[in-house]
Design a protein around this motif. Sequence first.
Motif, PDB file in Angstrom:
ATOM      1  N   ALA A  12       0.824  -1.209   0.000  1.00 22.44           N
ATOM      2  CA  ALA A  12       0.000   0.000   0.000  1.00 22.44           C
ATOM      3  C   ALA A  12       0.861   1.263   0.000  1.00 22.44           C
ATOM      4  CB  ALA A  12      -0.927  -0.025   1.213  1.00 22.44           C
ATOM      5  N   ALA A  13       1.799   1.331   0.940  1.00 19.27           N
ATOM      6  CA  ALA A  13       2.594   2.554   1.110  1.00 19.27           C
ATOM      7  C   ALA A  13       3.522   2.770  -0.084  1.00 19.27           C
ATOM      8  CB  ALA A  13       3.402   2.474   2.406  1.00 19.27           C
ATOM      9  N   GLU A  32       9.725  -4.800  -6.022  1.00 17.73           N
ATOM     10  CA  GLU A  32       8.783  -5.681  -5.322  1.00 17.73           C
ATOM     11  C   GLU A  32       9.002  -7.098  -5.841  1.00 17.73           C
ATOM     12  OE1 GLU A  32       6.191  -5.709  -2.774  1.00 17.73           O
ATOM     13  OE2 GLU A  32       6.612  -7.783  -3.336  1.00 17.73           O
ATOM     14  N   PRO A  33       9.462  -8.014  -5.003  1.00 16.52           N
ATOM     15  CA  PRO A  33       9.773  -9.360  -5.491  1.00 16.52           C
ATOM     16  C   PRO A  33       8.551 -10.235  -5.764  1.00 16.52           C
ATOM     17  CG  PRO A  33      10.289  -9.154  -3.140  1.00 16.52           C
ATOM     18  CD  PRO A  33       9.859  -7.814  -3.603  1.00 16.52           C
ATOM     19  N   THR A  44      -6.895  -7.793   2.504  1.00 11.06           N
ATOM     20  CA  THR A  44      -7.445  -6.961   3.584  1.00 11.06           C
ATOM     21  C   THR A  44      -8.973  -7.002   3.594  1.00 11.06           C
ATOM     22  OG1 THR A  44      -7.406  -4.992   2.198  1.00 11.06           O
ATOM     23  CG2 THR A  44      -5.498  -5.340   3.637  1.00 11.06           C
ATOM     24  N   GLY A  45      -9.512  -6.741   4.780  1.00 16.66           N
ATOM     25  CA  GLY A  45     -10.963  -6.679   4.926  1.00 16.66           C
ATOM     26  C   GLY A  45     -11.654  -7.920   4.390  1.00 16.66           C
ATOM     27  N   ASN A  50     -10.916  -2.735   3.417  1.00 12.80           N
ATOM     28  CA  ASN A  50     -11.399  -1.551   4.141  1.00 12.80           C
ATOM     29  C   ASN A  50     -10.337  -0.462   3.935  1.00 12.80           C
ATOM     30  OD1 ASN A  50     -12.100  -0.897   7.690  1.00 12.80           O
ATOM     31  ND2 ASN A  50     -12.455   0.321   5.859  1.00 12.80           N
ATOM     32  N   ALA A 132      15.164  -5.969  -2.620  1.00 14.12           N
ATOM     33  CA  ALA A 132      16.277  -5.140  -2.154  1.00 14.12           C
ATOM     34  C   ALA A 132      17.019  -5.859  -1.038  1.00 14.12           C
ATOM     35  CB  ALA A 132      15.743  -3.798  -1.658  1.00 14.12           C
ATOM     36  N   GLY A 170       4.949 -11.206   1.880  1.00 13.71           N
ATOM     37  CA  GLY A 170       6.211 -10.528   1.513  1.00 13.71           C
ATOM     38  C   GLY A 170       6.820  -9.694   2.615  1.00 13.71           C
ATOM     39  N   ASP A 174      12.652  -7.348   6.226  1.00  6.50           N
ATOM     40  CA  ASP A 174      13.881  -6.878   5.553  1.00  6.50           C
ATOM     41  C   ASP A 174      14.147  -5.396   5.839  1.00  6.50           C
ATOM     42  OD1 ASP A 174      14.199  -9.315   4.391  1.00  6.50           O
ATOM     43  OD2 ASP A 174      13.858  -8.656   2.324  1.00  6.50           O
ATOM     44  N   GLU A 380       3.895   0.575   7.352  1.00  7.79           N
ATOM     45  CA  GLU A 380       3.997  -0.193   8.597  1.00  7.79           C
ATOM     46  C   GLU A 380       5.433  -0.396   9.092  1.00  7.79           C
ATOM     47  OE1 GLU A 380       0.971  -3.329   8.428  1.00  7.79           O
ATOM     48  OE2 GLU A 380       2.184  -4.435   9.857  1.00  7.79           O
ATOM     49  N   GLY A 390      -9.945   0.603   8.928  1.00 10.29           N
ATOM     50  CA  GLY A 390      -9.349   1.243   7.756  1.00 10.29           C
ATOM     51  C   GLY A 390      -8.183   2.150   8.115  1.00 10.29           C
ATOM     52  N   LEU A 393      -4.424   1.021   6.799  1.00  4.85           N
ATOM     53  CA  LEU A 393      -4.171   1.356   5.391  1.00  4.85           C
ATOM     54  C   LEU A 393      -4.076   2.874   5.226  1.00  4.85           C
ATOM     55  CD1 LEU A 393      -6.285  -1.222   3.341  1.00  4.85           C
ATOM     56  CD2 LEU A 393      -3.802  -0.914   3.285  1.00  4.85           C
TER      57      LEU A 393
HETATM   58  C1  FAD Z   1      -5.408 -10.303   6.946  1.00  8.71           C
HETATM   59  C2  FAD Z   1      -5.227  -8.812   7.006  1.00  8.71           C
HETATM   60  C3  FAD Z   1      -6.310  -7.975   6.835  1.00  8.71           C
HETATM   61  C4  FAD Z   1      -6.146  -6.583   6.927  1.00  8.71           C
HETATM   62  N1  FAD Z   1      -7.238  -5.789   6.714  1.00  8.71           N
HETATM   63  C5  FAD Z   1      -7.080  -4.429   6.752  1.00  8.71           C
HETATM   64  C6  FAD Z   1      -8.168  -3.576   6.422  1.00  8.71           C
HETATM   65  O1  FAD Z   1      -9.243  -4.032   5.991  1.00  8.71           O
HETATM   66  N2  FAD Z   1      -7.984  -2.232   6.556  1.00  8.71           N
HETATM   67  C7  FAD Z   1      -6.784  -1.699   6.959  1.00  8.71           C
HETATM   68  O2  FAD Z   1      -6.681  -0.481   7.088  1.00  8.71           O
HETATM   69  N3  FAD Z   1      -5.713  -2.483   7.204  1.00  8.71           N
HETATM   70  C8  FAD Z   1      -5.831  -3.839   7.092  1.00  8.71           C
HETATM   71  N4  FAD Z   1      -4.733  -4.628   7.303  1.00  8.71           N
HETATM   72  C9  FAD Z   1      -3.426  -3.989   7.585  1.00  8.71           C
HETATM   73  C10 FAD Z   1      -2.796  -3.442   6.276  1.00  8.71           C
HETATM   74  O3  FAD Z   1      -2.879  -4.444   5.283  1.00  8.71           O
HETATM   75  C11 FAD Z   1      -1.346  -3.038   6.471  1.00  8.71           C
HETATM   76  O4  FAD Z   1      -1.237  -2.150   7.558  1.00  8.71           O
HETATM   77  C12 FAD Z   1      -0.792  -2.378   5.207  1.00  8.71           C
HETATM   78  O5  FAD Z   1      -0.839  -3.281   4.122  1.00  8.71           O
HETATM   79  C13 FAD Z   1       0.627  -1.877   5.404  1.00  8.71           C
HETATM   80  O6  FAD Z   1       1.095  -1.386   4.177  1.00  8.71           O
HETATM   81  P1  FAD Z   1       2.656  -1.357   3.832  1.00  8.71           P
HETATM   82  O7  FAD Z   1       2.750  -0.912   2.428  1.00  8.71           O
HETATM   83  O8  FAD Z   1       3.378  -0.617   4.881  1.00  8.71           O
HETATM   84  O9  FAD Z   1       3.113  -2.882   3.965  1.00  8.71           O
HETATM   85  P2  FAD Z   1       2.713  -4.147   3.056  1.00  8.71           P
HETATM   86  O10 FAD Z   1       1.360  -3.963   2.481  1.00  8.71           O
HETATM   87  O11 FAD Z   1       2.981  -5.317   3.905  1.00  8.71           O
HETATM   88  O12 FAD Z   1       3.733  -4.093   1.842  1.00  8.71           O
HETATM   89  C14 FAD Z   1       5.116  -4.268   2.008  1.00  8.71           C
HETATM   90  C15 FAD Z   1       5.681  -4.761   0.698  1.00  8.71           C
HETATM   91  O13 FAD Z   1       7.099  -4.716   0.746  1.00  8.71           O
HETATM   92  C16 FAD Z   1       7.605  -5.830   0.056  1.00  8.71           C
HETATM   93  N5  FAD Z   1       8.974  -6.090   0.517  1.00  8.71           N
HETATM   94  C17 FAD Z   1       9.370  -6.579   1.716  1.00  8.71           C
HETATM   95  N6  FAD Z   1      10.712  -6.701   1.748  1.00  8.71           N
HETATM   96  C18 FAD Z   1      11.154  -6.270   0.547  1.00  8.71           C
HETATM   97  C19 FAD Z   1      12.459  -6.146  -0.027  1.00  8.71           C
HETATM   98  N7  FAD Z   1      13.556  -6.520   0.633  1.00  8.71           N
HETATM   99  N8  FAD Z   1      12.573  -5.656  -1.298  1.00  8.71           N
HETATM  100  C20 FAD Z   1      11.468  -5.283  -2.001  1.00  8.71           C
HETATM  101  N9  FAD Z   1      10.216  -5.379  -1.510  1.00  8.71           N
HETATM  102  C21 FAD Z   1      10.067  -5.871  -0.248  1.00  8.71           C
HETATM  103  C22 FAD Z   1       6.651  -6.940   0.405  1.00  8.71           C
HETATM  104  O14 FAD Z   1       6.722  -8.016  -0.526  1.00  8.71           O
HETATM  105  C23 FAD Z   1       5.315  -6.223   0.418  1.00  8.71           C
HETATM  106  O15 FAD Z   1       4.655  -6.319  -0.831  1.00  8.71           O
HETATM  107  C24 FAD Z   1      -4.862  -6.022   7.200  1.00  8.71           C
HETATM  108  C25 FAD Z   1      -3.770  -6.877   7.347  1.00  8.71           C
HETATM  109  C26 FAD Z   1      -3.926  -8.243   7.236  1.00  8.71           C
HETATM  110  C27 FAD Z   1      -2.721  -9.139   7.394  1.00  8.71           C
END
Ligand code: FAD
Length: 414
Positions: A12-13, A32-33, A44-45, A50, A132, A170, A174, A380, A390, A393
């Motif tokens: 997401a981020a 993104e691997p 999610t959701g 959500n 990475a 994923g 790391d 995160e 929500g 996210l």
């Molecule tokens: C089952 C479940 C349901 C959820 N439902 C909700 C919801 O409905 N609403 C909500 O607000 N939140 C929800 N969440 C929480 C939300 O999904 C996370 O807080 C959010 O995805 C965080 O985003 P992010 O981009 O920081 O991390 P992530 O979405 O985890 O993305 C991190 C990415 O970095 C990549 N990565 C990791 N290491 C490396 C590397 N070395 N090199 C390159 N890429 C790498 C990973 O492969 C991954 O794709 C849910 C979580 C789960 C597990």
Amino acid sequence: MSRRIIVIGGGAAGLMAAITAAERGAQVTLLEPNERLGKKVNITGKGRCNVTNDCGMEELLRNVPRNGRFLYSAFSRFDGRDCKAYFEGLGVPMKTERGNRVFPVSDCSFDVTDALRRRLKAVGARWEQDRALSIESDGEKVTAVTGEKRSYAADAVILATGGVSYPGTGSTGDGYRMAAELGHTIVEPKASLVPLVSDDEDCAEMQGLSLKNVEIKVKNGKNKVVFQEFGEMLFTHFGLSGPLILSASAHIRDWEKDSYRVCIDLKPALDEQKLETRLLRDFAERSNQDFSNVLGGLVNKSMIPVMIRRTGIPAETKANSITREQRRRLMQELKNFEVKLTGTRPVAEAIVTSGGVKVGEIAPATMESKKVAGLYFAGEVIDVDAYTGGFNLQIAWATGKAAGEAAAEEGEQE
Ligand SMILES: Cc1cc2nc3c(=O)[nH]c(=O)nc-3n(C[C@H](O)[C@H](O)[C@H](O)COP(=O)(O)OP(=O)(O)OC[C@H]3O[C@@H](n4cnc5c(N)ncnc54)[C@H](O)[C@@H]3O)c2cc1C
């Protein structure tokens, strides 16, 4: 030459950061691997995603128990309403449900990730299916990212690797290692929005039993209520799970120093007086039936042996001979079914990771590292986490946007 920005992580981020930076003219490469972008977003959701919460900044901040103030600047520029409008602008109609939770009208999370993927392409950002390994710096500023496949020269790096929850998507931690190698402090990652563990054998005995329309209170060692809500929960072989329990877990913050118990009101619609009237009526209508049969009208079948044990009322006691004291004990269990907690399930099973890169080492307006110039954080991986609704996210989108803007804008001034 336009600024080269490497975004690590296509969740997401990272997606939001990459799109935002590319929209501002930067030359963006997203690493993104996974075979798909936004793998976690897709689950999610319960597959409905959500996306955010339809509210303003203050309400968002109230729902971030950990380091909420750090997000003040990012949320003030991109709140829940902005987020909803953003996705509608990408062609994904949104709807708002109970508790201001925002979902795609289609109830399909893939619509969200597909829209982001299309936008990423449209703004000219490049996706490399690479992992990475490290971020290189010359001691002052970032210079490159070393990936498994090759090295990527960088004027700025946005680290958006997520936490350590659901590692199958994923997020394996790391980012913590890469940030620590550059001198950042990592606040110990812990589970939040996670099932709770109890050694009360009643839970295992009732495993699979889902309770709808109950009210739970979580009380600490001083009897203070730290969480109270209506909803749905589940008994499991290890303790408790379900939506209410996951929400409650985010409010339980001090396992080392405190003790916690869940008190379940199985009959929240009836106050004590109404419940007593109901019991007297049931006992009168079934006066010659055994207590175990009478219980069948009050609780789920799998709860009956547990209730008999807890109340100490022998199963074969006839309803018409249940004493006032026994009735009081039954009422107590129906209104206040206690389960002592011993901890949480592991962080890998948590919806979110609490902990991560220390917020004091990140500039809140830009998400830039205070230790290494040109290094930004989003999502995160940062030591922030929120309640359900929500908000997690929303943190990812808002910090991703802030980091993408700042990383690209810094380049414009050069
Ligand atoms: C089952 C479940 C349901 C959820 N439902 C909700 C919801 O409905 N609403 C909500 O607000 N939140 C929800 N969440 C929480 C939300 O999904 C996370 O807080 C959010 O995805 C965080 O985003 P992010 O981009 O920081 O991390 P992530 O979405 O985890 O993305 C991190 C990415 O970095 C990549 N990565 C990791 N290491 C490396 C590397 N070395 N090199 C390159 N890429 C790498 C990973 O492969 C991954 O794709 C849910 C979580 C789960 C597990």
